[in-house]
Design a protein around this motif. Sequence first.
Motif, PDB file in Angstrom:
ATOM      1  N   HIS A   1       0.853  -1.187   0.000  1.00  0.00           N
ATOM      2  CA  HIS A   1       0.000   0.000   0.000  1.00  0.00           C
ATOM      3  C   HIS A   1       0.892   1.241   0.000  1.00  0.00           C
ATOM      4  CE1 HIS A   1      -3.511   2.457   0.497  1.00  0.00           C
ATOM      5  NE2 HIS A   1      -2.941   3.065   1.526  1.00  0.00           N
ATOM      6  N   ASN A   2       0.929   1.898  -1.140  1.00  0.00           N
ATOM      7  CA  ASN A   2       1.794   3.045  -1.361  1.00  0.00           C
ATOM      8  C   ASN A   2       1.014   4.349  -1.493  1.00  0.00           C
ATOM      9  OD1 ASN A   2       4.213   4.565  -2.740  1.00  0.00           O
ATOM     10  ND2 ASN A   2       2.615   4.534  -4.312  1.00  0.00           N
ATOM     11  N   ALA A   3      -0.267   4.273  -1.809  1.00  0.00           N
ATOM     12  CA  ALA A   3      -1.068   5.467  -2.105  1.00  0.00           C
ATOM     13  C   ALA A   3      -1.136   6.408  -0.905  1.00  0.00           C
ATOM     14  CB  ALA A   3      -2.475   5.062  -2.526  1.00  0.00           C
ATOM     15  N   GLY A   4      -1.026   7.687  -1.178  1.00  0.00           N
ATOM     16  CA  GLY A   4      -1.138   8.705  -0.141  1.00  0.00           C
ATOM     17  C   GLY A   4      -1.055  10.081  -0.774  1.00  0.00           C
ATOM     18  N   THR A   5      -1.316  11.116   0.027  1.00  0.00           N
ATOM     19  CA  THR A   5      -1.255  12.476  -0.503  1.00  0.00           C
ATOM     20  C   THR A   5      -0.697  13.430   0.540  1.00  0.00           C
ATOM     21  OG1 THR A   5      -2.538  14.250  -1.549  1.00  0.00           O
ATOM     22  CG2 THR A   5      -3.635  13.027   0.213  1.00  0.00           C
ATOM     23  N   ILE A   6       0.035  14.430   0.083  1.00  0.00           N
ATOM     24  CA  ILE A   6       0.532  15.499   0.950  1.00  0.00           C
ATOM     25  C   ILE A   6      -0.424  16.692   0.945  1.00  0.00           C
ATOM     26  CG2 ILE A   6       1.860  16.735  -0.810  1.00  0.00           C
ATOM     27  CD1 ILE A   6       3.160  15.850   2.689  1.00  0.00           C
TER      28      ILE A   6
ATOM     29  N   ASN B   1      -5.007   8.959   3.754  1.00  0.00           N
ATOM     30  CA  ASN B   1      -3.785   8.750   4.524  1.00  0.00           C
ATOM     31  C   ASN B   1      -3.988   7.911   5.778  1.00  0.00           C
ATOM     32  OD1 ASN B   1      -2.221  10.316   2.764  1.00  0.00           O
ATOM     33  ND2 ASN B   1      -2.687  12.209   3.863  1.00  0.00           N
ATOM     34  N   SER B   2      -5.140   8.031   6.409  1.00  0.00           N
ATOM     35  CA  SER B   2      -5.370   7.353   7.689  1.00  0.00           C
ATOM     36  C   SER B   2      -6.274   6.132   7.572  1.00  0.00           C
ATOM     37  CB  SER B   2      -5.994   8.325   8.705  1.00  0.00           C
ATOM     38  OG  SER B   2      -5.136   9.397   8.987  1.00  0.00           O
ATOM     39  N   ALA B   3      -7.421   6.284   6.917  1.00  0.00           N
ATOM     40  CA  ALA B   3      -8.402   5.197   6.893  1.00  0.00           C
ATOM     41  C   ALA B   3      -8.082   4.122   5.861  1.00  0.00           C
ATOM     42  CB  ALA B   3      -9.799   5.766   6.642  1.00  0.00           C
ATOM     43  N   ALA B   4      -7.712   4.529   4.647  1.00  0.00           N
ATOM     44  CA  ALA B   4      -7.503   3.549   3.578  1.00  0.00           C
ATOM     45  C   ALA B   4      -6.463   2.491   3.933  1.00  0.00           C
ATOM     46  CB  ALA B   4      -7.132   4.265   2.280  1.00  0.00           C
ATOM     47  N   PRO B   5      -5.304   2.839   4.511  1.00  0.00           N
ATOM     48  CA  PRO B   5      -4.336   1.782   4.833  1.00  0.00           C
ATOM     49  C   PRO B   5      -4.894   0.742   5.790  1.00  0.00           C
ATOM     50  CG  PRO B   5      -3.311   3.951   4.999  1.00  0.00           C
ATOM     51  CD  PRO B   5      -4.782   4.174   4.843  1.00  0.00           C
TER      52      PRO B   5
ATOM     53  N   GLY C   1       9.136   9.499   7.564  1.00  0.00           N
ATOM     54  CA  GLY C   1       9.701  10.121   8.750  1.00  0.00           C
ATOM     55  C   GLY C   1       8.707  11.035   9.430  1.00  0.00           C
ATOM     56  N   ALA C   2       7.690  11.483   8.680  1.00  0.00           N
ATOM     57  CA  ALA C   2       6.645  12.344   9.241  1.00  0.00           C
ATOM     58  C   ALA C   2       5.786  11.614  10.267  1.00  0.00           C
ATOM     59  CB  ALA C   2       5.754  12.887   8.118  1.00  0.00           C
TER      60      ALA C   2
ATOM     61  N   TRP D   1       1.472  19.878   7.790  1.00  0.00           N
ATOM     62  CA  TRP D   1       1.266  18.518   7.291  1.00  0.00           C
ATOM     63  C   TRP D   1       0.382  17.704   8.240  1.00  0.00           C
ATOM     64  CZ3 TRP D   1       6.543  16.051   5.442  1.00  0.00           C
ATOM     65  CH2 TRP D   1       7.001  16.716   4.292  1.00  0.00           C
ATOM     66  N   SER D   2      -0.599  18.274   8.854  1.00  0.00           N
ATOM     67  CA  SER D   2      -1.316  17.578   9.919  1.00  0.00           C
ATOM     68  C   SER D   2      -1.920  16.250   9.460  1.00  0.00           C
ATOM     69  CB  SER D   2      -2.394  18.481  10.522  1.00  0.00           C
ATOM     70  OG  SER D   2      -3.300  18.930   9.532  1.00  0.00           O
ATOM     71  N   SER D   3      -2.593  16.233   8.322  1.00  0.00           N
ATOM     72  CA  SER D   3      -3.200  14.991   7.855  1.00  0.00           C
ATOM     73  C   SER D   3      -2.136  13.960   7.495  1.00  0.00           C
ATOM     74  CB  SER D   3      -4.089  15.250   6.638  1.00  0.00           C
ATOM     75  OG  SER D   3      -4.490  14.023   6.051  1.00  0.00           O
ATOM     76  N   TYR D   4      -1.087  14.407   6.818  1.00  0.00           N
ATOM     77  CA  TYR D   4      -0.022  13.486   6.404  1.00  0.00           C
ATOM     78  C   TYR D   4       0.710  12.934   7.621  1.00  0.00           C
ATOM     79  CZ  TYR D   4       3.821  11.692   3.536  1.00  0.00           C
ATOM     80  OH  TYR D   4       4.741  10.870   2.910  1.00  0.00           O
ATOM     81  N   ASN D   5       1.098  13.816   8.559  1.00  0.00           N
ATOM     82  CA  ASN D   5       1.766  13.370   9.780  1.00  0.00           C
ATOM     83  C   ASN D   5       0.918  12.337  10.512  1.00  0.00           C
ATOM     84  OD1 ASN D   5       3.831  15.269   9.398  1.00  0.00           O
ATOM     85  ND2 ASN D   5       2.915  16.774  10.759  1.00  0.00           N
ATOM     86  N   ALA D   6      -0.351  12.677  10.737  1.00  0.00           N
ATOM     87  CA  ALA D   6      -1.234  11.806  11.508  1.00  0.00           C
ATOM     88  C   ALA D   6      -1.477  10.479  10.791  1.00  0.00           C
ATOM     89  CB  ALA D   6      -2.560  12.510  11.771  1.00  0.00           C
ATOM     90  N   GLY D   7      -1.628  10.545   9.473  1.00  0.00           N
ATOM     91  CA  GLY D   7      -1.865   9.328   8.708  1.00  0.00           C
ATOM     92  C   GLY D   7      -0.707   8.356   8.810  1.00  0.00           C
ATOM     93  N   LYS D   8       0.521   8.867   8.685  1.00  0.00           N
ATOM     94  CA  LYS D   8       1.682   7.981   8.748  1.00  0.00           C
ATOM     95  C   LYS D   8       1.896   7.441  10.156  1.00  0.00           C
ATOM     96  CE  LYS D   8       2.545   8.295   4.396  1.00  0.00           C
ATOM     97  NZ  LYS D   8       2.185   7.154   3.512  1.00  0.00           N
TER      98      LYS D   8
END
Length: 252
Positions: free
Chosen positions: A91-96, A117-121, A147-148, A156-163
């Motif tokens: 699972h590689n899909a994501g967005t900044i 970023n959060s639910a799909a994985p 690293g986020a 980057w709140s959504s990206y940070n939280a998703g990772k």
Amino acid sequence: MSSLVWISGASSGIGATLAASVPFPDARVIDISRTGGRAGYLRQRLGQRDHDGTAEHLRADLSDPDGWSRVAMQFTAELSAYAGDRVVFIHNAGTITPIGPASDADPESYNRAVLLNSAAPQILGAAFLRASAHLTCERHLIILSSGAAKTAYAGWSSYNAGKAAVEHWVRTVGQEQPADGCRVIAVAPGVVDTDMQSEIRATDETVFPSVGRFHTLKQTGALSTPESAAAGIWSLLTRDLSNGACVDLRDL
């Protein structure tokens, strides 16, 4: 050995390079994305001729729950009577996007980012585990992190939280696997020279205060290539890692 490989977000960047460099000559490769990828072109560029260089395309928008259902149904259909030697889901899909303070973000864009970023994985990872639970062949679930996940970047709140969610989900689910279960790994590929990095560098410092760091990484040649990232990710299938490990390619 026969292999069935799914890669989400294989329309560009690391995902497309992963699809182009699958190390199993007889693999059937399925690209889960909205638009379809460039695996054939990249495979020719990389000199890979083990198969025809094409990946099947499962069209799905992974920021939309309807897309998750489509993927889950294919997992079930393909794996219900699977008799091959190996199944892999990366699972590689994501967005900044959107970049900037959460309070200023367009609500629709922000909602889509949270879902992707959060639910799909978690939803797709769980669907793959369910669909493959009865198999006795080699099984791998690899989810891309960053690293986020550990460093909070303003904007980057959504990206940070998703990772961060990805990594804790992987740690938990890895503990749940029996000795002969699916191998579940999260991997941060480092800072890779993709379109996402171009998008980051195009951001104004007022909405992303750390943008200067990413300009410096580009200027000093510190970015890794999609090819090296893909090679590192594929190497995880044979590394001695505990189930539920969250690794950074820069540390391996």
